[in-house]
Design a protein around this motif. Structure first.
Motif, PDB file in Angstrom:
ATOM      1  N   ALA A 152     -60.376  25.867   9.661  1.00 32.63           N
ATOM      2  CA  ALA A 152     -59.455  27.006   9.677  1.00 32.63           C
ATOM      3  C   ALA A 152     -59.982  28.211   8.915  1.00 32.63           C
ATOM      4  O   ALA A 152     -59.739  29.356   9.310  1.00 32.63           O
ATOM      5  CB  ALA A 152     -58.101  26.580   9.099  1.00 32.63           C
TER       6      ALA A 152
ATOM      7  N   ALA B 281     -56.085  30.616  13.152  1.00 31.10           N
ATOM      8  CA  ALA B 281     -56.418  29.898  11.925  1.00 31.10           C
ATOM      9  C   ALA B 281     -55.281  28.966  11.517  1.00 31.10           C
ATOM     10  O   ALA B 281     -55.507  27.822  11.111  1.00 31.10           O
ATOM     11  CB  ALA B 281     -56.717  30.887  10.803  1.00 31.10           C
TER      12      ALA B 281
ATOM     13  N   GLN C  84     -56.325  30.138   4.268  1.00 29.96           N
ATOM     14  CA  GLN C  84     -56.162  28.907   5.025  1.00 29.96           C
ATOM     15  C   GLN C  84     -57.189  27.896   4.539  1.00 29.96           C
ATOM     16  O   GLN C  84     -58.361  28.219   4.390  1.00 29.96           O
ATOM     17  CB  GLN C  84     -56.408  29.148   6.524  1.00 29.96           C
TER      18      GLN C  84
ATOM     19  N   THR D  75     -55.244  26.009  13.836  1.00 33.52           N
ATOM     20  CA  THR D  75     -56.341  25.102  13.493  1.00 33.52           C
ATOM     21  C   THR D  75     -55.973  24.248  12.286  1.00 33.52           C
ATOM     22  O   THR D  75     -56.200  23.028  12.271  1.00 33.52           O
ATOM     23  CB  THR D  75     -57.630  25.897  13.203  1.00 33.52           C
TER      24      THR D  75
ATOM     25  N   GLY E  15     -60.592  23.761  16.058  1.00 36.23           N
ATOM     26  CA  GLY E  15     -61.011  25.127  15.764  1.00 36.23           C
ATOM     27  C   GLY E  15     -61.888  25.694  16.861  1.00 36.23           C
ATOM     28  O   GLY E  15     -61.716  26.843  17.296  1.00 36.23           O
TER      29      GLY E  15
END
Length: 215
Positions: free
Chosen positions: A43, A55, A213, A58, A21
């Motif tokens: 995320a 996102a 997410q 990630t 991330g």
């Protein structure tokens, strides 16, 4: 054999500690993701930048590193090593040495671990996350529900004894990582899915509404 186990555990921790991330948001020119929202590298916090693609990436890479750690450990050391690798990958994500032991909350990594250990349980946990997130719009609540349900799914499927115990240990780590979220949920102050932080909003004023997410 002992050296193999040690190598697997260290390798699993290092795989888990890769802060995807943070790396992705920095590469995208968004600065340090830890300076906005919850301060997490997961995320859900990346989503607060308004960048849906980042996102999603990630989520994919964080889940992937959990799965890779388990699958490699199983290949080289068998099931017991895979179970230990799951714990060490989770610890690596939550307490990465590169970030002064301040990392993410382990939800996406846990998903990857579950999918590698028992795909049906992994899918059931993910479905639980999606259902709770869709109903209540709180990522943290969805994470807590999925984490709590995972050991129960193993028990319902009569999986081998170590699996529900491992899932319970992973769930405990995730719940502990969400203790501040639990406080905010109880106080009615928790941010909902798709809600950007103030600093993130300044970065991407015109970003569209984002889908949920796991963090």
């Amino acid at each position: 054999m002992e050296s193999t186990i040690a190598a697997i555990l260290i390798g699993s921790y290092l795989i888990g500690s890769i802060p995807f991330g943070l790396l992705l948001t920095r590469a995208a020119g968004l600065g340090d993701i830890r300076s906005i929202g919850s301060g997490s590298i997961g995320a859900t916090n990346v989503l607060r930048t308004g960048r849906k693609g980042l996102a999603a990436l990630t989520l994919f890479f964080d889940a992937g590193k959990g799965a890779v750690a388990v699958l490699l450990a199983r290949h080289w050391g068998g099931d017991v090593c895979a179970y230990l690798a799951a714990l060490f990958a989770m610890l690596g994500h939550m307490r990465p040495v590169w970030l002064r032991f301040k990392g993410g909350k382990g939800v996406a990594v846990g998903l990857g671990i579950l999918l590698a250990l028992h795909p049906l349980v992994g899918l059931a946990a993910f479905a639980t996350w999606l259902l709770v997130a869709a109903l209540f719009r709180y990522s943290s609540l969805a994470a807590l529900a999925a984490a709590t349900a995972a050991p129960l799914y193993f028990l319902c499927l009569k999986a081998a004894a170590p699996l529900p115990m491992l899932a319970a240990a992973l769930s405990a780590l995730i719940i502990l990582a969400h203790r501040k979220n639990i406080e905010r949920l109880l106080q009615g102050q928790e941010s909902k899915i798709g809600q950007k932080s103030t600093s993130a909003a300044a970065t991407s004023k015109n970003a569209p509404h984002e889908s949920p997410q796991p963090e």
